[in-house]
Design an enzyme around this catalytic site. Structure first.
Site, mmCIF file in Angstrom:
data_model
loop_
_atom_site.group_PDB
_atom_site.id
_atom_site.type_symbol
_atom_site.label_atom_id
_atom_site.label_comp_id
_atom_site.label_asym_id
_atom_site.label_seq_id
_atom_site.Cartn_x
_atom_site.Cartn_y
_atom_site.Cartn_z
ATOM 1 N N LYS A 13 -64.785 -41.238 -31.616
ATOM 2 C CA LYS A 13 -65.359 -39.981 -32.119
ATOM 3 C C LYS A 13 -64.649 -39.536 -33.396
ATOM 4 C CE LYS A 13 -64.327 -37.715 -28.347
ATOM 5 N NZ LYS A 13 -63.699 -38.813 -27.587
ATOM 6 N N ARG A 88 -66.395 -29.980 -24.162
ATOM 7 C CA ARG A 88 -65.997 -30.987 -23.180
ATOM 8 C C ARG A 88 -66.372 -30.577 -21.763
ATOM 9 N NH1 ARG A 88 -61.328 -33.389 -26.321
ATOM 10 N NH2 ARG A 88 -60.821 -35.369 -25.333
ATOM 11 N N ARG A 127 -54.094 -47.786 -30.139
ATOM 12 C CA ARG A 127 -54.208 -46.668 -31.100
ATOM 13 C C ARG A 127 -52.819 -46.212 -31.510
ATOM 14 N NH1 ARG A 127 -57.918 -41.409 -30.090
ATOM 15 N NH2 ARG A 127 -56.713 -41.130 -28.181
ATOM 16 N N ARG A 160 -49.495 -42.216 -28.866
ATOM 17 C CA ARG A 160 -49.515 -40.863 -28.277
ATOM 18 C C ARG A 160 -49.159 -40.966 -26.807
ATOM 19 N NH1 ARG A 160 -55.257 -38.415 -29.939
ATOM 20 N NH2 ARG A 160 -55.259 -37.870 -27.741
ATOM 21 N N ARG A 171 -57.673 -39.541 -17.855
ATOM 22 C CA ARG A 171 -58.565 -38.896 -18.831
ATOM 23 C C ARG A 171 -59.993 -39.409 -18.697
ATOM 24 N NH1 ARG A 171 -55.702 -39.841 -24.349
ATOM 25 N NH2 ARG A 171 -57.331 -38.489 -25.179
HETATM 26 P P1 ADP Z 1 -61.584 -40.694 -30.049
HETATM 27 O O1 ADP Z 1 -61.526 -39.714 -31.202
HETATM 28 O O2 ADP Z 1 -62.954 -40.837 -29.483
HETATM 29 O O3 ADP Z 1 -60.557 -40.429 -28.988
HETATM 30 P P2 ADP Z 1 -60.586 -42.617 -32.019
HETATM 31 O O4 ADP Z 1 -61.557 -42.389 -33.145
HETATM 32 O O5 ADP Z 1 -59.205 -42.120 -32.203
HETATM 33 O O6 ADP Z 1 -61.226 -42.135 -30.619
HETATM 34 O O7 ADP Z 1 -60.561 -44.210 -31.735
HETATM 35 C C1 ADP Z 1 -59.709 -44.751 -30.710
HETATM 36 C C2 ADP Z 1 -59.024 -46.018 -31.224
HETATM 37 O O8 ADP Z 1 -59.993 -47.053 -31.393
HETATM 38 C C3 ADP Z 1 -58.362 -45.839 -32.602
HETATM 39 O O9 ADP Z 1 -57.170 -46.607 -32.622
HETATM 40 C C4 ADP Z 1 -59.398 -46.388 -33.592
HETATM 41 O O10 ADP Z 1 -58.775 -46.931 -34.753
HETATM 42 C C5 ADP Z 1 -60.080 -47.474 -32.758
HETATM 43 N N1 ADP Z 1 -61.520 -47.579 -33.046
HETATM 44 C C6 ADP Z 1 -62.382 -46.585 -33.375
HETATM 45 N N2 ADP Z 1 -63.640 -47.060 -33.510
HETATM 46 C C7 ADP Z 1 -63.582 -48.391 -33.229
HETATM 47 C C8 ADP Z 1 -64.555 -49.449 -33.190
HETATM 48 N N3 ADP Z 1 -65.843 -49.217 -33.450
HETATM 49 N N4 ADP Z 1 -64.127 -50.690 -32.870
HETATM 50 C C9 ADP Z 1 -62.830 -50.924 -32.579
HETATM 51 N N5 ADP Z 1 -61.853 -49.995 -32.608
HETATM 52 C C10 ADP Z 1 -62.224 -48.717 -32.926
HETATM 53 P P1 AMP Z 2 -58.473 -35.526 -28.037
HETATM 54 O O1 AMP Z 2 -57.575 -35.613 -29.221
HETATM 55 O O2 AMP Z 2 -59.837 -35.003 -28.368
HETATM 56 O O3 AMP Z 2 -58.537 -36.827 -27.254
HETATM 57 O O4 AMP Z 2 -57.835 -34.429 -27.060
HETATM 58 C C1 AMP Z 2 -56.548 -34.606 -26.510
HETATM 59 C C2 AMP Z 2 -56.373 -33.644 -25.335
HETATM 60 O O5 AMP Z 2 -56.482 -32.284 -25.787
HETATM 61 C C3 AMP Z 2 -57.390 -33.782 -24.212
HETATM 62 O O6 AMP Z 2 -57.059 -34.800 -23.283
HETATM 63 C C4 AMP Z 2 -57.317 -32.384 -23.583
HETATM 64 O O7 AMP Z 2 -56.162 -32.230 -22.766
HETATM 65 C C5 AMP Z 2 -57.123 -31.479 -24.811
HETATM 66 N N1 AMP Z 2 -58.426 -31.012 -25.351
HETATM 67 C C6 AMP Z 2 -58.942 -31.299 -26.565
HETATM 68 N N2 AMP Z 2 -60.132 -30.710 -26.732
HETATM 69 C C7 AMP Z 2 -60.392 -30.027 -25.575
HETATM 70 C C8 AMP Z 2 -61.469 -29.235 -25.103
HETATM 71 N N3 AMP Z 2 -62.562 -29.017 -25.852
HETATM 72 N N4 AMP Z 2 -61.369 -28.693 -23.869
HETATM 73 C C9 AMP Z 2 -60.298 -28.903 -23.103
HETATM 74 N N5 AMP Z 2 -59.249 -29.649 -23.471
HETATM 75 C C10 AMP Z 2 -59.279 -30.221 -24.706
#
Ligand code: ADP
Ligand code: AMP
Length: 214
Positions: A13, A88, A127, A160, A171
């Protein structure tokens, strides 16, 4: 253009939201980034949020809703935004709908980035996030120019703590229980579009741009 990104943790995302924000000149609003900034700055909100985030749980709605309503009322969000990680829960989605209805507006597109659970744990363990600016990379899929160093600000990249496999599994469960129902919520509002999140980052981006049609 008002967009929300749906999908499991690690679906990509944030990766897509950043690119969409740059292309359409709209702010990228990530509630996860806002919480992490609050934790770094040791604010009261950060202290409260951290205990939930560390356990892989959602931060309670009451701590999230005001923060988002406040952010969306800022000038730069008036012409549009891409929301990443919010809503969420169904109450969060309902609150967003109400907030936007007050200004005769609404979400134009809800983009669901679909990635099966079996790919998520592997993806998350690779990541790496910048300790300073939060920019994210991947050990094999999206490498920084120099190993372990952020391209944007030169700070250190780390795993992280909530990306440890055990927390990721928690999660994912939380996602299926509390967030996945939003897919039907936005389907019912005729704004839902799903993309295959297992494809290449560039291909997914092109597919989303085609959906947005601008
Ligand atoms: P989210 O915001 O949904 O938690 P991220 O955008 O941080 O996810 O992506 C999670 C991990 O996967 C990151 O390390 C990113 O670089 C990698 N990633 C994102 N999109 C892709 C993809 N289409 N294919 C492979 N790896 C990806
Ligand atoms: P993210 O970076 O989006 O993966 O969020 C990391 C963490 O932040 C999640 O696992 C939740 O604990 C918290 N968080 C982020 N956005 C929300 C939301 N909209 N509602 C509740 N918790 C959130």
């Amino acid at each position: 253009m008002k967009l929300i990104m749906l999908g499991a943790p690690g679906a990509g995302k944030g990766t897509q939201a950043k690119r969409l924000a740059a292309k359409y000149s709209i702010p990228h609003i990530s509630t996860g980034d806002i919480f992490r900034a609050n934790i770094k700055n040791e604010t009261e909100l950060g202290k409260k949020a951290k205990s939930f985030m560390d356990q892989g749980l959602l931060v309670p709605d009451e701590l999230v809703l005001e923060l988002v309503a406040d952010r969306l009322s800022q000038e730069d969000a008036m012409k549009g935004f891409v929301l990443d990680g919010f809503p969420r829960t169904i109450p969060q989605a309902e609150s967003l709908t109400e907030t936007l209805e007050k200004i005769n507006s609404g979400i134009n597109f809800a983009i669901d980035v679909d990635v099966p659970d079996k790919n998520i744990v592997r993806r998350m363990s690779g990541r790496r996030a910048c300790v300073n600016c939060g920019e994210t990379y991947h050990l094999t899929n999206l490498k920084p120019k120099q190993d372990g160093i952020c391209d944007t600000c030169g700070s250190k990249l780390v795993l992280r703590s909530d990306d440890e496999p055990e927390t990721v599994l928690k999660r994912l469960k939380v996602y299926h229980d509390q967030t996945q129902p939003l897919i039907d919520y936005y389907k019912g509002r005729d704004t839902l579009h799903s993309v295959d999140g297992t494809k290449d980052i560039k291909d997914i981006f092109s597919e989303i741009v085609e959906i947005l049609g601008e």
